[in-house]
Design a protein around this motif. Structure first.
Motif, PDB file in Angstrom:
ATOM      1  N   ASN A   1      -2.529  -1.803  13.738  1.00 10.25           N
ATOM      2  CA  ASN A   1      -2.932  -2.943  12.719  1.00 10.25           C
ATOM      3  C   ASN A   1      -1.444  -3.454  12.279  1.00 10.25           C
TER       4      ASN A   1
ATOM      5  N   GLN B   1      -2.404   2.638  14.465  1.00  9.45           N
ATOM      6  CA  GLN B   1      -3.433   2.447  14.571  1.00  9.45           C
ATOM      7  C   GLN B   1      -3.697   0.947  15.085  1.00  9.45           C
TER       8      GLN B   1
ATOM      9  N   GLU C   1       1.221  -1.071  -0.028  1.00  9.25           N
ATOM     10  CA  GLU C   1      -0.218   0.132  -0.061  1.00  9.25           C
ATOM     11  C   GLU C   1       0.775   1.103   0.083  1.00  9.25           C
TER      12      GLU C   1
ATOM     13  N   ALA D   1       1.601   4.527  10.007  1.00 12.41           N
ATOM     14  CA  ALA D   1       0.695   4.658   9.935  1.00 12.41           C
ATOM     15  C   ALA D   1      -0.528   3.642  10.681  1.00 12.41           C
ATOM     16  N   ALA D   2       0.127   2.299  10.199  1.00  8.86           N
ATOM     17  CA  ALA D   2      -0.719   1.060  10.661  1.00  8.86           C
ATOM     18  C   ALA D   2      -0.031   1.003  11.925  1.00  8.86           C
TER      19      ALA D   2
HETATM   20  C1  LIG Z   1      -5.684  -0.818   9.806  1.00  7.16           C
HETATM   21  O1  LIG Z   1      -6.648  -2.100   9.883  1.00  7.16           O
HETATM   22  C2  LIG Z   1      -8.545  -1.489   8.964  1.00  7.16           C
HETATM   23  C3  LIG Z   1      -9.087  -1.946   9.361  1.00  7.16           C
HETATM   24  O2  LIG Z   1      -8.490  -3.251   8.769  1.00  7.16           O
HETATM   25  C4  LIG Z   1      -8.094  -0.387   8.514  1.00  7.16           C
HETATM   26  O3  LIG Z   1      -9.354  -0.213   8.022  1.00  7.16           O
HETATM   27  C5  LIG Z   1      -7.373   0.606   7.561  1.00  7.16           C
HETATM   28  O4  LIG Z   1      -7.129   1.115   6.949  1.00  7.16           O
HETATM   29  C6  LIG Z   1      -6.251   0.033   8.148  1.00  7.16           C
HETATM   30  N1  LIG Z   1      -5.548   1.199   8.206  1.00  7.16           N
HETATM   31  C7  LIG Z   1      -3.974   1.439   7.757  1.00  7.16           C
HETATM   32  C8  LIG Z   1      -3.437   3.070   7.960  1.00  7.16           C
HETATM   33  O5  LIG Z   1      -3.538   0.290   6.935  1.00  7.16           O
END
Ligand SMILES: *[C@@H]1O[C@H](CO)[C@@H](O)[C@H](O)[C@H]1NC(C)=O
Ligand SMILES: *[C@@H]1O[C@H](CO)[C@@H](O)[C@H](O)[C@H]1NC(C)=O
Ligand SMILES: *[C@@H]1O[C@H](CO)[C@@H](O)[C@H](O)[C@H]1NC(C)=O
Length: 358
Positions: free
Chosen positions: A136, A134, A73, A130-131
């Motif tokens: 993730n 959050q 991404e 960012a991930a």
């Molecule tokens: C984190 O995970 C959520 C749920 O899967 C998703 O909607 C979101 O875009 C993700 N954020 C990043 C920064 O990858």
């Protein structure tokens, strides 16, 4: 003979062995470990299918399957931003050649190549950071060093979730830089531009604060760092692109291997600055399709007949001229709401022209 299963057989005997194994994992090791095993099984297959990964990148992919999606991404975000920044240029961020995770590679060590390396390295660092914020990704989160400390001079406290940009940058360095396996001048150029992209991101981290106290009186204030919008990084790197520095390689060791880069000027021994974009070869003009330079040419590109700038037909089409296409644009207009309850519109139309390069 009977088609019914015998009563004495264990109830799971007809299930495929892989399912049994997973079930066993689920029952014995807690659902988290089992889940990550399932992901890891898929990762082997996924990581072997991604084209153009260097061996070390494939290894990282296999050990961190959760991160590979985010890396993809981030790289895509870099490519999209590149296309946005260069949408009016002869070079529009596309290239002939092999497609990799990072988009199409440019063969010439030009300032355009410099931009693509910087923006993808920054994109991966941005997406990973960012991930992490959050929650993730495993192994990272908010910046722990910035939690609870009090900034005596300015009178505020670190609070909330500070983005851990150093983790993102470190990850980008380990993954993106791992594709530079050849020991040549181009490697030094690519590594420098990767680092420049990440540095530009780091320098543009923001501080956000919030006041606490009765009716917004700000008796205490907490602050945290956040990522800038990626568009901002795109503009910053576009400026670096406009001011890119031509460099040459210095072979300093006894083995005469490329050791570092210096600004290409007679009698100059200056190194480029950390945030400079650097290039070692002049750009082609990107007018014609050319496999040797990776240029796709400008044939068929939209251009503006009256503009004197890069998007104008004169510049864009390199003097080959342009085709005029006339068409009628039709849309709904003068819509009125009638009581009750329907909307009535007229149909409007307009003759329009677009121009494309010959
Ligand atoms: C984190 O995970 C959520 C749920 O899967 C998703 O909607 C979101 O875009 C993700 N954020 C990043 C920064 O990858
Ligand atoms: C860039 O230009 C090429 C060649 O004209 C075209 O095929 C391609 O669609 C363009 N890409 C974008 C993102 O505009
Ligand atoms: C073409 O360029 C002119 C002058 O730069 C500008 O005023 C005009 O809006 C442009 N037209 C389109 C369709 O972008």
């Amino acid at each position: 003979m009977t088609l019914l299963p015998s009563r004495s057989a264990p109830p799971t005997s007809r299930l495929p062995p892989l399912f049994l194994l997973l079930l066993l994992l689920l029952l014995t090791s807690g659902s988290y470990l089992a889940l990550s095993s399932v992901v890891a099984l898929g990762a082997n297959i996924i990581c072997n299918k991604i084209p153009g990964l260097a061996p070390r990148q494939r290894a990282i992919c296999q050990s961190r399957p959760d991160a590979i999606i985010v890396i993809g991404e981030g790289a895509q975000m870099g490519v999209d931003e590149c296309q946005h920044q260069f949408r009016y240029g002869r070079w529009n961020c596309s290239a002939l050649g092999e497609k990799t995770v990072f988009g199409q590679e440019l063969r010439v060590g030009s300032r355009e190549a410099a931009f693509t390396y910087a923006i993808t390295a920054a994109g991966v660092a941005h997406a990973i950071t960012a991930a992490c914020s959050q929650g993730n990704l495993s192994n990272c989160g908010c910046d722990r060093e910035k939690q609870g400390y009090y900034n005596q001079e300015e009178g505020w406290k670190w609070g909330g979730c500070s983005a851990d940009v150093r983790y993102g940058i470190d990850f980008s360095r380990r993954f993106v830089d791992a594709r530079e396996i050849k020991k040549n001048a181009r490697r030094l150029m690519n590594l420098h531009n990767n680092e420049a992209g990440r540095k530009v991101l780091e320098e543009r981290m923001k501080l956000e604060c919030k006041c606490h106290g009765v009716s917004g009186s700000c008796t205490t204030k907490t602050c945290w760092t956040t990522l800038p919008k990626f568009r901002e990084i795109g503009y910053a790197l576009k400026e670096k692109y406009n001011a890119a520095v031509q460099v040459e390689v210095v072979r300093a060791s006894r083995l005469r291997q490329p050791t570092f880069l210096k600004i290409k000027q007679i009698r100059s021994y200056q190194k480029p600055m950390e945030t400079d974009l650097v290039y070692i070869e002049k750009s082609p003009n990107y007018c014609e399709e050319d496999a040797a330079t990776g240029s796709v040419g400008t044939q068929g590109r939209l251009c503006n007949r009256t503009s004197p700038h890069a998007e104008g037909c004169d510049m864009m089409c390199c003097g080959r001229g342009y085709n005029t296409h006339q068409y009628t644009k039709v849309w709904q207009c003068n819509c009125k709401f009638h009581w009750c309850c329907f909307v009535k519109c007229n149909t409007c139309s307009e003759r329009t022209e677009v121009f494309t390069c010959k």
